[in-house]
Design an enzyme around this catalytic site. Structure first.
Site, PDB file in Angstrom:
ATOM      1  N   CYS A  45       0.999  -1.443  -0.060  1.00  0.00           N
ATOM      2  CA  CYS A  45      -0.055  -0.148   0.013  1.00  0.00           C
ATOM      3  C   CYS A  45       0.976   1.339   0.046  1.00  0.00           C
ATOM      4  CB  CYS A  45      -0.900  -0.098   1.366  1.00  0.00           C
ATOM      5  SG  CYS A  45      -1.939  -1.373   1.276  1.00  0.00           S
TER       6      CYS A  45
HETATM    7  C1  BEZ Z   1       0.640  -4.649   2.044  1.00  0.00           C
HETATM    8  O1  BEZ Z   1       0.014  -3.404   1.565  1.00  0.00           O
HETATM    9  O2  BEZ Z   1       1.710  -4.754   1.804  1.00  0.00           O
HETATM   10  C2  BEZ Z   1      -0.553  -5.715   2.339  1.00  0.00           C
HETATM   11  C3  BEZ Z   1      -1.567  -5.233   2.918  1.00  0.00           C
HETATM   12  C4  BEZ Z   1      -2.411  -6.330   3.310  1.00  0.00           C
HETATM   13  C5  BEZ Z   1      -2.034  -7.577   3.275  1.00  0.00           C
HETATM   14  C6  BEZ Z   1      -0.789  -7.998   2.559  1.00  0.00           C
HETATM   15  C7  BEZ Z   1      -0.276  -7.116   2.372  1.00  0.00           C
END
Ligand code: BEZ
Length: 212
Positions: A45
Site C-alpha cells: 500500500c
Molecule cells: C500490503 O500493502 O503490503 C499488504 C496489505 C495487506 C495484506 C498484505 C500486504
C-alpha cells in the site's frame, strides 16, 4: 450493495486527510479514480499511494482526480503519510478517506464477504462526471496494482465515449483502434474516420485513433 459497470456512484460525506468532504461536490465535473487499499503501514500500500501521487499531472491532463480509502482513521493516515514520504520520496497529494466504521467501504462494497472485516480489498472504481461507475478493477492484497493500467483504462473510456471505436488488447493512447461492429454505414464510416480503415473481417476493422 453490489457494484457493476453502470452502477450509480453513491454520494457520501467523509473525513479525509484533506478535511471533511462531500463526495459528489468534491468530484465536481471530473472523472474520479476511487481506490481502496487494505491497511495503513503496510508495504505494498505504501508503494501504491506514492505511485498515485506521481500520477498527479497525468490525471489532471485527463480531467481526473484520485481519492483513496481504507478502514483506518484519518489520524493513522496522517502518521502513515510521513512514512510514505520518508520511504518513497513523495507524499499523497490527494485525499485519503478515514473509514474506521466501514460505512463507506460497505456502501461501495469494498469488503468482500469472505475477507476479514478489517481489510478493504485492493479495488479501483472509475467514476465518470455523470457519477456512474464505468470500470472496476480488483486485485488481491498480495498484488500491487499497475497504475499505468489505470491511465490506459481512463484513456480508453474517454476515447470511446466520444468516438464510435473500441480499444483492442494492450492498446495504448495513439495506437490503432477498432471500429464498433454496430457502425456499418459506409458514408458515416468515411466521415468519422477520414484517415481510412483496414477491413480484416467485416466485424474487425482497424483505424488510426480518430482524435490523434
Ligand atoms: C500490503 O500493502 O503490503 C499488504 C496489505 C495487506 C495484506 C498484505 C500486504
Amino acid at each position: 450493495m453490489a457494484f457493476y459497470i453502470g452502477s450509480p456512484a453513491p454520494d457520501f460525506s467523509a473525513e479525509t486527510t484533506f478535511g471533511p468532504l462531500q463526495f459528489h461536490a468534491w468530484a465536481g465535473s471530473q472523472w474520479v479514480i476511487f481506490f481502496s487499499h487494505p491497511k495503513d503501514f503496510t508495504p505494498v500500500c505504501t508503494t501504491e499511494l506514492a505511485a498515485v501521487a506521481r500520477l498527479a499531472d497525468a490525471l489532471q491532463q485527463r480531467n481526473a482526480k484520485a481519492i483513496a480509502i481504507s478502514v483506518d482513521s484519518v489520524a493513522d493516515h496522517h502518521r502513515w503519510i510521513a512514512d510514505i514520504e520518508g520511504t518513497q520520496g513523495i507524499a499523497p497529494n490527494f485525499p485519503i478517506i478515514g473509514d474506521p466504521n466501514r460505512t463507506i467501504s460497505r456502501l461501495y462494497d469494498l469488503i468482500p464477504p469472505d475477507a476479514p472485516d478489517s481489510f478493504t480489498v485492493r479495488s479501483v472504481l472509475f467514476i465518470d462526471p455523470a457519477r456512474k461507475v464505468r470500470a472496476i478493477i480488483t486485485y488481491p492484497a498480495s498484488t500491487g496494482r499497475n497504475f499505468d493500467e489505470l491511465l490506459r483504462v481512463l484513456d480508453s473510456l474517454q476515447l470511446t465515449d466520444n468516438h464510435k471505436v473500441a480499444t483492442p488488447a494492450n492498446w495504448k493512447d495513439g495506437e490503432e483502434v477498432v471500429i464498433v461492429p454496430s457502425l456499418t454505414d459506409p458514408e458515416e464510416i468515411a466521415r468519422r474516420f477520414p484517415k481510412g480503415h483496414t477491413v480484416l473481417r467485416p466485424w474487425l476493422r482497424l483505424t488510426p485513433q480518430p482524435n490523434r
